[in-house]
Design a protein around this motif. Structure first.
Motif, PDB file in Angstrom:
ATOM      1  N   TRP A 147       0.820  -1.206   0.000  1.00 39.63           N
ATOM      2  CA  TRP A 147       0.000   0.000   0.000  1.00 39.63           C
ATOM      3  C   TRP A 147       0.862   1.268   0.000  1.00 39.63           C
ATOM      4  O   TRP A 147       0.614   2.201  -0.762  1.00 39.63           O
ATOM      5  CB  TRP A 147      -0.906  -0.037   1.230  1.00 39.63           C
ATOM      6  N   VAL A 148       1.897   1.293   0.852  1.00 38.32           N
ATOM      7  CA  VAL A 148       2.796   2.447   0.902  1.00 38.32           C
ATOM      8  C   VAL A 148       3.539   2.583  -0.429  1.00 38.32           C
ATOM      9  O   VAL A 148       3.631   3.677  -0.999  1.00 38.32           O
ATOM     10  CB  VAL A 148       3.801   2.332   2.067  1.00 38.32           C
ATOM     11  N   ARG A 149       4.068   1.471  -0.925  1.00 41.51           N
ATOM     12  CA  ARG A 149       4.799   1.492  -2.192  1.00 41.51           C
ATOM     13  C   ARG A 149       3.913   2.012  -3.335  1.00 41.51           C
ATOM     14  O   ARG A 149       4.328   2.840  -4.137  1.00 41.51           O
ATOM     15  CB  ARG A 149       5.314   0.100  -2.533  1.00 41.51           C
ATOM     16  N   GLY A 150       2.687   1.524  -3.390  1.00 45.02           N
ATOM     17  CA  GLY A 150       1.779   1.945  -4.458  1.00 45.02           C
ATOM     18  C   GLY A 150       1.453   3.422  -4.406  1.00 45.02           C
ATOM     19  O   GLY A 150       1.430   4.105  -5.438  1.00 45.02           O
ATOM     20  N   ASN A 151       1.218   3.945  -3.210  1.00 47.31           N
ATOM     21  CA  ASN A 151       0.866   5.353  -3.075  1.00 47.31           C
ATOM     22  C   ASN A 151       2.041   6.273  -3.361  1.00 47.31           C
ATOM     23  O   ASN A 151       1.868   7.340  -3.958  1.00 47.31           O
ATOM     24  CB  ASN A 151       0.309   5.617  -1.677  1.00 47.31           C
ATOM     25  N   VAL A 152       3.232   5.883  -2.943  1.00 48.93           N
ATOM     26  CA  VAL A 152       4.414   6.712  -3.218  1.00 48.93           C
ATOM     27  C   VAL A 152       4.775   6.633  -4.699  1.00 48.93           C
ATOM     28  O   VAL A 152       5.241   7.620  -5.280  1.00 48.93           O
ATOM     29  CB  VAL A 152       5.603   6.283  -2.342  1.00 48.93           C
ATOM     30  N   THR A 153       4.550   5.489  -5.318  1.00 43.96           N
ATOM     31  CA  THR A 153       4.760   5.380  -6.763  1.00 43.96           C
ATOM     32  C   THR A 153       3.843   6.350  -7.495  1.00 43.96           C
ATOM     33  O   THR A 153       4.236   6.985  -8.479  1.00 43.96           O
ATOM     34  CB  THR A 153       4.478   3.941  -7.243  1.00 43.96           C
ATOM     35  N   ASN A 154       2.640   6.501  -6.983  1.00 46.49           N
ATOM     36  CA  ASN A 154       1.661   7.411  -7.579  1.00 46.49           C
ATOM     37  C   ASN A 154       2.030   8.865  -7.332  1.00 46.49           C
ATOM     38  O   ASN A 154       1.832   9.725  -8.196  1.00 46.49           O
ATOM     39  CB  ASN A 154       0.275   7.123  -6.994  1.00 46.49           C
ATOM     40  N   CYS A 155       2.572   9.156  -6.147  1.00 42.37           N
ATOM     41  CA  CYS A 155       2.988  10.529  -5.825  1.00 42.37           C
ATOM     42  C   CYS A 155       4.058  10.505  -4.748  1.00 42.37           C
ATOM     43  O   CYS A 155       3.819  10.052  -3.615  1.00 42.37           O
ATOM     44  CB  CYS A 155       1.792  11.353  -5.338  1.00 42.37           C
ATOM     45  N   GLU A 156       5.237  11.006  -5.090  1.00 39.26           N
ATOM     46  CA  GLU A 156       6.348  10.987  -4.147  1.00 39.26           C
ATOM     47  C   GLU A 156       6.119  11.916  -2.957  1.00 39.26           C
ATOM     48  O   GLU A 156       6.720  11.738  -1.896  1.00 39.26           O
ATOM     49  CB  GLU A 156       7.653  11.370  -4.847  1.00 39.26           C
ATOM     50  N   SER A 192       7.841  -3.284   9.153  1.00 42.42           N
ATOM     51  CA  SER A 192       7.742  -3.773   7.771  1.00 42.42           C
ATOM     52  C   SER A 192       8.015  -2.667   6.757  1.00 42.42           C
ATOM     53  O   SER A 192       8.410  -2.937   5.627  1.00 42.42           O
ATOM     54  CB  SER A 192       6.359  -4.383   7.516  1.00 42.42           C
ATOM     55  N   ILE A 193       7.801  -1.403   7.146  1.00 44.32           N
ATOM     56  CA  ILE A 193       8.062  -0.297   6.212  1.00 44.32           C
ATOM     57  C   ILE A 193       9.368   0.419   6.546  1.00 44.32           C
ATOM     58  O   ILE A 193       9.641   1.495   6.007  1.00 44.32           O
ATOM     59  CB  ILE A 193       6.899   0.715   6.180  1.00 44.32           C
ATOM     60  N   LYS A 194      10.177  -0.168   7.431  1.00 46.21           N
ATOM     61  CA  LYS A 194      11.442   0.438   7.817  1.00 46.21           C
ATOM     62  C   LYS A 194      12.323   0.797   6.623  1.00 46.21           C
ATOM     63  O   LYS A 194      12.905   1.895   6.570  1.00 46.21           O
ATOM     64  CB  LYS A 194      12.180  -0.485   8.794  1.00 46.21           C
ATOM     65  N   PRO A 195      12.460  -0.072   5.598  1.00 48.03           N
ATOM     66  CA  PRO A 195      13.310   0.289   4.449  1.00 48.03           C
ATOM     67  C   PRO A 195      12.868   1.577   3.749  1.00 48.03           C
ATOM     68  O   PRO A 195      13.701   2.326   3.239  1.00 48.03           O
ATOM     69  CB  PRO A 195      13.160  -0.913   3.516  1.00 48.03           C
ATOM     70  N   TYR A 196      11.559   1.840   3.757  1.00 48.31           N
ATOM     71  CA  TYR A 196      11.043   3.035   3.081  1.00 48.31           C
ATOM     72  C   TYR A 196      11.387   4.316   3.829  1.00 48.31           C
ATOM     73  O   TYR A 196      11.341   5.406   3.256  1.00 48.31           O
ATOM     74  CB  TYR A 196       9.526   2.954   2.910  1.00 48.31           C
ATOM     75  N   ASP A 223      18.362   5.899  -1.820  1.00 47.15           N
ATOM     76  CA  ASP A 223      18.020   6.742  -2.953  1.00 47.15           C
ATOM     77  C   ASP A 223      16.724   6.250  -3.585  1.00 47.15           C
ATOM     78  O   ASP A 223      15.785   7.012  -3.787  1.00 47.15           O
ATOM     79  CB  ASP A 223      19.161   6.702  -3.986  1.00 47.15           C
ATOM     80  N   LYS A 224      16.714   4.956  -3.887  1.00 45.67           N
ATOM     81  CA  LYS A 224      15.521   4.313  -4.445  1.00 45.67           C
ATOM     82  C   LYS A 224      15.474   2.863  -3.993  1.00 45.67           C
ATOM     83  O   LYS A 224      16.508   2.239  -3.747  1.00 45.67           O
ATOM     84  CB  LYS A 224      15.518   4.367  -5.977  1.00 45.67           C
ATOM     85  N   LEU A 225      14.264   2.332  -3.910  1.00 43.46           N
ATOM     86  CA  LEU A 225      14.059   0.920  -3.628  1.00 43.46           C
ATOM     87  C   LEU A 225      13.149   0.353  -4.721  1.00 43.46           C
ATOM     88  O   LEU A 225      12.000   0.788  -4.853  1.00 43.46           O
ATOM     89  CB  LEU A 225      13.404   0.729  -2.252  1.00 43.46           C
ATOM     90  N   ASP A 226      13.686  -0.571  -5.506  1.00 44.32           N
ATOM     91  CA  ASP A 226      12.931  -1.129  -6.641  1.00 44.32           C
ATOM     92  C   ASP A 226      12.391  -0.029  -7.542  1.00 44.32           C
ATOM     93  O   ASP A 226      11.255  -0.078  -8.022  1.00 44.32           O
ATOM     94  CB  ASP A 226      11.776  -2.006  -6.142  1.00 44.32           C
TER      95      ASP A 226
END
Length: 334
Positions: free
Chosen positions: A158-167, A186-190, A195-198
């Motif tokens: 969910w976090v990945r999808g939303n940040v992909t949509n808008c940083e 679970s979201i610690k890497p974010y 610089d970027k993850l995937d």
């Protein structure tokens, strides 16, 4: 270049209304070509009709945040200073090294949710109603301990999808004191210095955690200052921050228990919210009257504040529920 009315209408008909679907192939090709040409010419008009991840909809207004904190948040001199400095510094940096991570702590009704709203209002045109502001409540979104593995996976996606949509996304996690330990890691890497993850950069996002955990330590410090005859305005962050972070980290009944977010120093600021006094509740009542377009009545505000519960019981120094009950109490006196 100002778009002509006929061009805007034609562009809407071709792109938005489905007219092109009713045309035969050759005409459709021409229609699509016309739409592309008009879109290239007047693309900016679309950003005014629908929220986009662009400066037209996301732009930090420091003056608004400062004004709101000064005039609408009562009794929180430490929180006001930290929030303004942290958000201003982060939003002014075009290339931050990591997301902004704030953890707001204090007893109920002291202003944690309210401050989150003020931050959103200062950044997003639609404030808390923005599609880029996301609120999660632990007891609602993560109620069952036996499903924590599923929650971890869902939260990451969910976090990945939303940040992909808008940083420039904002995430607010409410009731961290009721979150299952280990889930937030679970979201610690974010939240880390990547610089970027995937292929996704999280560095321009904001994460705000709201919690009652640590509230007892904050109250204890406030009581000690009061007993010593010192003003609450003399309380500084250094009097609270270290004890607060340790208390939260070692409390096995909250979402930050032994969390790598704290262990790796990924939380930029632990923001303490002090318990509110009678005078602050009077201010809250006056502010609520203004929000309802009512003529401020100081006598009514005092009656509302006087009717609330305080502690210690004999001295009635601090409000038990802060400003949380002001709205319903005001209905009784209106």
């Amino acid at each position: 270049m100002r778009p002509r009315k006929r061009d805007v209408l034609l562009l809407w008909l071709l792109v938005c209304s489905g007219v092109a679907e009713a045309l035969e192939p050759i005409s459709t090709t021409i229609a699509v070509g016309m739409a592309a040409a008009l879109l290239a010419r007047y693309h900016y008009i679309f950003y005014y009709f629908r929220e986009c991840c662009r400066p037209e909809w996301i732009s930090f207004n420091r003056t608004r945040l400062k004004t709101d904190l000064d005039s609408k948040l009562f009794g929180q001199h430490i929180a006001s200073r930290i929030i303004l400095k942290a958000v201003t510094g982060f939003m002014s940096n075009d290339n931050p090294k990591k997301p902004l991570v704030l953890s707001l702590h204090g007893w109920t009704g002291t202003g944690k949710n309210f401050v989150s709203k003020l931050i959103a209002d200062s950044i997003y045109t639609k404030g808390m109603h923005s599609g880029f502001v996301h609120l999660l409540t632990s007891t609602l979104h993560f109620p069952h301990a036996e499903h924590i593995a599923t929650y971890k996976s869902q939260l990451q996606q969910w976090v990945r999808g939303n940040v992909t949509n808008c940083e420039r996304s904002m995430f607010i996690f409410d009731e961290m004191d009721k979150m299952h330990p280990g889930l937030i890691d679970s979201i610690k890497p974010y939240l880390d210095y990547y610089d970027k993850l995937d292929g996704v950069s999280y560095r321009k996002s904001i994460f705000i955690f709201l919690s009652n955990a640590g509230g007892e330590d904050i109250i204890q410090t406030a009581l000690e200052f009061w007993k010593e005859g010192r003003k609450r305005e003399e309380i500084e962050l250094k009097d609270l921050e270290k004890a607060l972070s340790l208390s939260v980290f070692n409390n096995n009944n909250n979402g930050f228990f032994r969390s790598s977010l704290i262990d790796r120093s990924l939380v930029d600021s632990f923001v303490p919210f002090l318990p509110l006094e009678y005078r602050h509740l009077v201010q809250c009542a006056i502010a609520e009257m203004k929000a309802r377009n009512m003529k401020p009545n100081h006598k009514v505000a005092e009656n509302v504040a006087r009717d609330l519960v305080y502690f210690p019981k004999s001295e009635r120094v601090f409000s038990v529920k802060g400003c949380k009950s002001i709205e319903s109490k005001l209905d009784f006196y209106s």
